[in-house]
Scaffold this motif. Structure first.
Motif, PDB file in Angstrom:
ATOM      1  N   ALA A  70      41.295  39.828  53.295  1.00  0.00           N
ATOM      2  CA  ALA A  70      41.776  40.491  53.573  1.00  0.00           C
ATOM      3  C   ALA A  70      42.143  41.137  52.062  1.00  0.00           C
ATOM      4  CB  ALA A  70      42.896  40.883  54.298  1.00  0.00           C
ATOM      5  N   THR A  71      41.729  43.182  51.835  1.00  0.00           N
ATOM      6  CA  THR A  71      41.510  43.232  50.395  1.00  0.00           C
ATOM      7  C   THR A  71      42.182  44.671  50.972  1.00  0.00           C
ATOM      8  OG1 THR A  71      39.023  42.958  50.340  1.00  0.00           O
ATOM      9  CG2 THR A  71      40.068  44.713  48.626  1.00  0.00           C
ATOM     10  N   PHE A  72      43.650  44.329  49.847  1.00  0.00           N
ATOM     11  CA  PHE A  72      44.613  45.613  49.710  1.00  0.00           C
ATOM     12  C   PHE A  72      44.358  46.457  47.961  1.00  0.00           C
ATOM     13  CE2 PHE A  72      46.457  42.483  51.877  1.00  0.00           C
ATOM     14  CZ  PHE A  72      46.164  42.968  53.206  1.00  0.00           C
ATOM     15  N   THR A  73      44.232  47.543  48.332  1.00  0.00           N
ATOM     16  CA  THR A  73      44.749  48.138  46.875  1.00  0.00           C
ATOM     17  C   THR A  73      45.399  49.324  46.657  1.00  0.00           C
ATOM     18  OG1 THR A  73      42.007  48.372  47.281  1.00  0.00           O
ATOM     19  CG2 THR A  73      43.082  49.989  45.363  1.00  0.00           C
ATOM     20  N   VAL A  74      46.576  49.414  45.489  1.00  0.00           N
ATOM     21  CA  VAL A  74      47.502  49.477  45.247  1.00  0.00           C
ATOM     22  C   VAL A  74      46.652  50.856  44.396  1.00  0.00           C
ATOM     23  CG1 VAL A  74      49.718  49.724  44.575  1.00  0.00           C
ATOM     24  CG2 VAL A  74      48.827  47.652  45.954  1.00  0.00           C
ATOM     25  N   LYS A  75      47.226  52.146  44.763  1.00  0.00           N
ATOM     26  CA  LYS A  75      47.107  53.117  43.415  1.00  0.00           C
ATOM     27  C   LYS A  75      48.447  53.745  42.318  1.00  0.00           C
ATOM     28  CE  LYS A  75      44.812  57.454  42.606  1.00  0.00           C
ATOM     29  NZ  LYS A  75      43.612  58.627  43.081  1.00  0.00           N
ATOM     30  N   LEU A  76      48.400  53.529  41.244  1.00  0.00           N
ATOM     31  CA  LEU A  76      49.610  53.581  40.473  1.00  0.00           C
ATOM     32  C   LEU A  76      49.753  54.793  40.005  1.00  0.00           C
ATOM     33  CD1 LEU A  76      50.452  49.817  40.033  1.00  0.00           C
ATOM     34  CD2 LEU A  76      51.238  51.278  41.411  1.00  0.00           C
ATOM     35  N   LYS A  77      50.423  55.110  39.334  1.00  0.00           N
ATOM     36  CA  LYS A  77      50.134  56.651  38.707  1.00  0.00           C
ATOM     37  C   LYS A  77      51.366  56.752  37.577  1.00  0.00           C
ATOM     38  CE  LYS A  77      50.366  61.090  37.447  1.00  0.00           C
ATOM     39  NZ  LYS A  77      50.647  62.805  37.867  1.00  0.00           N
ATOM     40  N   ASN A  78      50.878  56.671  35.905  1.00  0.00           N
ATOM     41  CA  ASN A  78      51.908  56.647  35.792  1.00  0.00           C
ATOM     42  C   ASN A  78      52.540  58.152  34.737  1.00  0.00           C
ATOM     43  OD1 ASN A  78      53.441  55.898  32.484  1.00  0.00           O
ATOM     44  ND2 ASN A  78      51.902  54.747  31.799  1.00  0.00           N
ATOM     45  N   ASN A  79      53.385  58.275  35.306  1.00  0.00           N
ATOM     46  CA  ASN A  79      53.701  59.430  35.305  1.00  0.00           C
ATOM     47  C   ASN A  79      55.592  59.434  34.136  1.00  0.00           C
ATOM     48  OD1 ASN A  79      56.398  58.002  37.030  1.00  0.00           O
ATOM     49  ND2 ASN A  79      56.017  59.095  38.214  1.00  0.00           N
ATOM     50  N   GLY A  80      54.852  58.609  33.292  1.00  0.00           N
ATOM     51  CA  GLY A  80      56.447  58.456  31.651  1.00  0.00           C
ATOM     52  C   GLY A  80      55.448  58.526  30.334  1.00  0.00           C
ATOM     53  N   ASN A  81      55.943  58.430  29.031  1.00  0.00           N
ATOM     54  CA  ASN A  81      55.045  59.197  28.379  1.00  0.00           C
ATOM     55  C   ASN A  81      54.963  58.131  27.399  1.00  0.00           C
ATOM     56  OD1 ASN A  81      57.663  58.506  27.400  1.00  0.00           O
ATOM     57  ND2 ASN A  81      58.482  60.561  26.694  1.00  0.00           N
ATOM     58  N   THR A  82      54.550  56.390  28.074  1.00  0.00           N
ATOM     59  CA  THR A  82      55.000  55.775  27.285  1.00  0.00           C
ATOM     60  C   THR A  82      53.199  54.433  28.251  1.00  0.00           C
ATOM     61  OG1 THR A  82      56.337  54.103  28.077  1.00  0.00           O
ATOM     62  CG2 THR A  82      56.549  55.520  25.729  1.00  0.00           C
ATOM     63  N   ARG A 120      45.355  54.365  38.390  1.00  0.00           N
ATOM     64  CA  ARG A 120      44.588  53.188  38.339  1.00  0.00           C
ATOM     65  C   ARG A 120      44.934  52.914  39.550  1.00  0.00           C
ATOM     66  NH1 ARG A 120      44.578  48.253  33.395  1.00  0.00           N
ATOM     67  NH2 ARG A 120      42.777  47.507  34.167  1.00  0.00           N
ATOM     68  N   SER A 121      44.046  52.255  39.871  1.00  0.00           N
ATOM     69  CA  SER A 121      43.810  51.228  41.152  1.00  0.00           C
ATOM     70  C   SER A 121      43.538  49.676  41.199  1.00  0.00           C
ATOM     71  CB  SER A 121      42.683  51.613  42.094  1.00  0.00           C
ATOM     72  OG  SER A 121      42.737  53.083  42.701  1.00  0.00           O
ATOM     73  N   ILE A 122      44.203  49.088  41.857  1.00  0.00           N
ATOM     74  CA  ILE A 122      44.223  47.442  41.058  1.00  0.00           C
ATOM     75  C   ILE A 122      43.891  46.994  42.606  1.00  0.00           C
ATOM     76  CG2 ILE A 122      45.925  45.514  40.906  1.00  0.00           C
ATOM     77  CD1 ILE A 122      46.970  47.517  39.039  1.00  0.00           C
ATOM     78  N   GLU A 123      43.234  45.733  42.690  1.00  0.00           N
ATOM     79  CA  GLU A 123      43.014  45.718  43.780  1.00  0.00           C
ATOM     80  C   GLU A 123      42.994  43.767  43.828  1.00  0.00           C
ATOM     81  OE1 GLU A 123      38.710  44.676  44.960  1.00  0.00           O
ATOM     82  OE2 GLU A 123      39.025  46.814  45.547  1.00  0.00           O
ATOM     83  N   SER A 124      44.170  43.895  45.219  1.00  0.00           N
ATOM     84  CA  SER A 124      44.595  41.965  45.546  1.00  0.00           C
ATOM     85  C   SER A 124      44.383  41.434  46.518  1.00  0.00           C
ATOM     86  CB  SER A 124      46.007  41.871  45.419  1.00  0.00           C
ATOM     87  OG  SER A 124      46.833  42.049  44.621  1.00  0.00           O
TER      88      SER A 124
END
Length: 143
Positions: A70-82, A120-124
């Motif tokens: 099974a493949t899961f994809t998590v999309k994360l957004k950096n909403n900071g400034n670093t 960024r999308s990260i797969e597990s």
């Protein structure tokens, strides 16, 4: 390293290493000129720095699974400034009140970074369970 007070929080740059003198080409022959580029991220720690990211999407490669993987994809957004380097786990459970998960999948095991203002999308992949469908000499096999 001392940085100026007005320096930003994150910088990305490339260092290129190449020959001091170009290779001399001879008539009738092909010459290849090579170099090495090293990409670097530099994070400035100073007052006002905000490390923050959010999960904007979580998807699975299928709606229901009869067999692994099974493949899961998590999309994360950096909403900071670093820069951020997300870490964590994905817990696979039958029910929300289960005390012991069926599996724990690491999120971002390679330690990738997310630049400010980007996603960024990260797969597990979940592969260590029962049953697993695999290809064996041209035919499918369930183990």
């Amino acid at each position: 390293m001392d940085t100026p007070a007005d320096a930003g929080f994150t910088y990305s740059f490339v260092v290129t290493i190449s020959r001091d003198k170009p290779t001399e080409s001879t008539p009738g022959n092909t010459t290849i000129e090579g170099s090495v580029a090293v990409f670097a991220l530099y994070n400035v720690q100073r007052e006002g720095a905000t490390r923050s990211f959010e999960v904007t999407e979580f998807t699975a490669s299928q709606r229901a699974y009869e067999y692994l993987p099974a493949t899961f994809t998590v999309k994360l957004k950096n909403n900071g400034n670093t820069l951020v380097q997300p870490k964590g786990n994905i817990f696979i459970q039958r029910g929300s009140n289960d005390a012991t998960p069926l599996a724990v999948l690491p999120l971002n095991p390679n330690g990738g970074y997310i630049i400010p203002g980007t996603s960024r999308s990260i797969e597990s992949q979940w592969t260590d369970g029962f049953p697993v469908r695999s290809q064996v000499e041209g035919s499918e096999k369930t183990t």
